[in-house]
Design an enzyme around this catalytic site. Structure first.
Site, PDB file in Angstrom:
ATOM      1  N   ASP A  10      -2.967   1.210   7.826  1.00 14.36           N
ATOM      2  CA  ASP A  10      -1.744   2.013   7.683  1.00 14.36           C
ATOM      3  C   ASP A  10      -0.632   1.557   8.624  1.00 14.36           C
ATOM      4  O   ASP A  10       0.133   2.365   9.165  1.00 14.36           O
ATOM      5  CB  ASP A  10      -2.037   3.511   7.882  1.00 14.36           C
ATOM      6  CG  ASP A  10      -2.994   4.051   6.826  1.00 14.36           C
ATOM      7  OD1 ASP A  10      -3.017   3.500   5.706  1.00 14.36           O
ATOM      8  OD2 ASP A  10      -3.733   4.996   7.119  1.00 14.36           O
ATOM      9  N   HIS A  52       1.003   5.224   1.324  1.00 15.20           N
ATOM     10  CA  HIS A  52       0.331   6.143   2.246  1.00 15.20           C
ATOM     11  C   HIS A  52       1.036   7.495   2.156  1.00 15.20           C
ATOM     12  O   HIS A  52       2.267   7.555   2.204  1.00 15.20           O
ATOM     13  CB  HIS A  52       0.405   5.594   3.673  1.00 15.20           C
ATOM     14  CG  HIS A  52      -0.301   6.463   4.657  1.00 15.20           C
ATOM     15  ND1 HIS A  52      -1.674   6.545   4.727  1.00 15.20           N
ATOM     16  CD2 HIS A  52       0.176   7.325   5.584  1.00 15.20           C
ATOM     17  CE1 HIS A  52      -2.011   7.418   5.660  1.00 15.20           C
ATOM     18  NE2 HIS A  52      -0.910   7.910   6.204  1.00 15.20           N
ATOM     19  N   ASN A 107       0.861  -1.191   0.000  1.00 11.80           N
ATOM     20  CA  ASN A 107       0.000   0.000   0.000  1.00 11.80           C
ATOM     21  C   ASN A 107       0.892   1.234   0.000  1.00 11.80           C
ATOM     22  O   ASN A 107       2.028   1.183   0.473  1.00 11.80           O
ATOM     23  CB  ASN A 107      -0.871   0.014   1.254  1.00 11.80           C
ATOM     24  CG  ASN A 107      -1.795   1.224   1.303  1.00 11.80           C
ATOM     25  OD1 ASN A 107      -2.434   1.580   0.301  1.00 11.80           O
ATOM     26  ND2 ASN A 107      -1.866   1.890   2.452  1.00 11.80           N
TER      27      ASN A 107
HETATM   28  C1  GRF Z   1      -2.335   8.998  -2.821  1.00  5.58           C
HETATM   29  O1  GRF Z   1      -1.895  10.144  -2.146  1.00  5.58           O
HETATM   30  C2  GRF Z   1      -2.080   7.774  -2.003  1.00  5.58           C
HETATM   31  O2  GRF Z   1      -0.928   7.858  -1.236  1.00  5.58           O
HETATM   32  C3  GRF Z   1      -3.293   7.719  -1.119  1.00  5.58           C
HETATM   33  O3  GRF Z   1      -4.351   8.162  -1.922  1.00  5.58           O
HETATM   34  C4  GRF Z   1      -3.850   8.963  -2.977  1.00  5.58           C
HETATM   35  C5  GRF Z   1      -4.277   8.304  -4.243  1.00  5.58           C
HETATM   36  O4  GRF Z   1      -3.884   9.033  -5.369  1.00  5.58           O
HETATM   37  N1  GRF Z   1      -3.449   6.420  -0.550  1.00  5.58           N
HETATM   38  P1  GRF Z   1      -3.912   8.347  -6.787  1.00  5.58           P
HETATM   39  O5  GRF Z   1      -5.285   7.736  -6.972  1.00  5.58           O
HETATM   40  O6  GRF Z   1      -2.823   7.326  -6.819  1.00  5.58           O
HETATM   41  O7  GRF Z   1      -3.663   9.478  -7.730  1.00  5.58           O
END
Ligand code: GRF
Length: 219
Positions: free
Chosen positions: A148, A112, A110
């Site tokens: 997370d 974050h 994932n």
């Molecule tokens: C990113 O900031 C990611 O870290 C978080 O949600 C956002 C998603 O952005 N989990 P994208 O869809 O990858 O543009």
């Protein structure tokens, strides 16, 4: 070279997904993106994935009501049908049950938008600004049942500027996300991540030298 088969799970615009798809276009990249799955039919990333020639699917969680297990069973069936070895969550806004997570332990990443374990959860950039931190960033980690959390594979840091707002800070962090996610997936697909006492070590890659001081002390 046989490449590791990867599915990306999205809920929104999919810019991290696009970064992974872009990286995987390099002939020497060890993973191939074979499937993009959204849990929302209106996820903007679906169009981006289509345009990149990806196979896409929607498993609409609203069709399953409160039945998370049924939603995840549908997801799992799709992943199995495509012989997926690694799952990348990229802006996937759906909590997964411990059962599902444990099924993919060590094989699900994932991203974050914060330097975990700081700022778990939502609105990370606003909370970083509120806290007045000088360094912020992003983390790629293995998914563990608790939200997370899970062993950290890669992090990238940015300076917080005095005149930053949520949008400017988010944009600076997003550029880092787009670097560290392809890196983390590459390391995992190459089998270069070792778990020692629940922490990740990377085989054959050194941390860069240097320090990062904010505000700049070269004044
Ligand atoms: C990113 O900031 C990611 O870290 C978080 O949600 C956002 C998603 O952005 N989990 P994208 O869809 O990858 O543009």
């Amino acid at each position: 070279m046989s490449r590791t088969r990867v599915a990306i799970l999205i809920s929104g615009r999919g810019s991290n997904m696009a970064a992974l798809i872009g990286a995987a276009q390099a002939p020497d990249y060890p993973a191939e993106i074979v499937l993009v799955v959204a849990n929302r039919p209106d996820a903007g990333g679906l169009a981006t994935a289509h345009a990149a020639g990806m196979e896409t699917a929607v498993v609409d969680h609203t069709q399953y009501g409160k039945d998370r297990a049924a939603f995840e069973a549908a997801l799992q069936q799709l992943l199995a049908q495509h012989d997926i070895a690694i799952v990348c969550l990229a802006g996937f806004m759906r909590l997964l049950t411990a059962d599902f997570v444990l099924q993919w332990q060590g094989r699900m990443l994932n991203i974050h938008p914060a330097l975990l374990p700081a700022f778990k959860g939502l609105d990370t950039h606003a909370r970083a600004l509120d806290a007045g931190v000088k360094i912020h960033g992003a983390t790629v980690h293995f998914v563990a049942p608790e939200m997370d959390s899970g062993p950290i594979v890669a992090q990238g840091a940015v300076a917080v500027h005095d005149d930053d707002n949520e949008a400017t800070l988010a944009a600076r962090v997003l550029a880092v996300e787009h670097r560290i996610y392809p890196l983390a997936l590459r390391l995992l697909a190459e089998g270069r991540i070792e778990m020692v006492h629940g922490r990740c070590r990377t085989v054959g890659v050194q941390a860069p030298d240097g320090t990062f001081v904010v505000p700049d002390d070269q004044i």
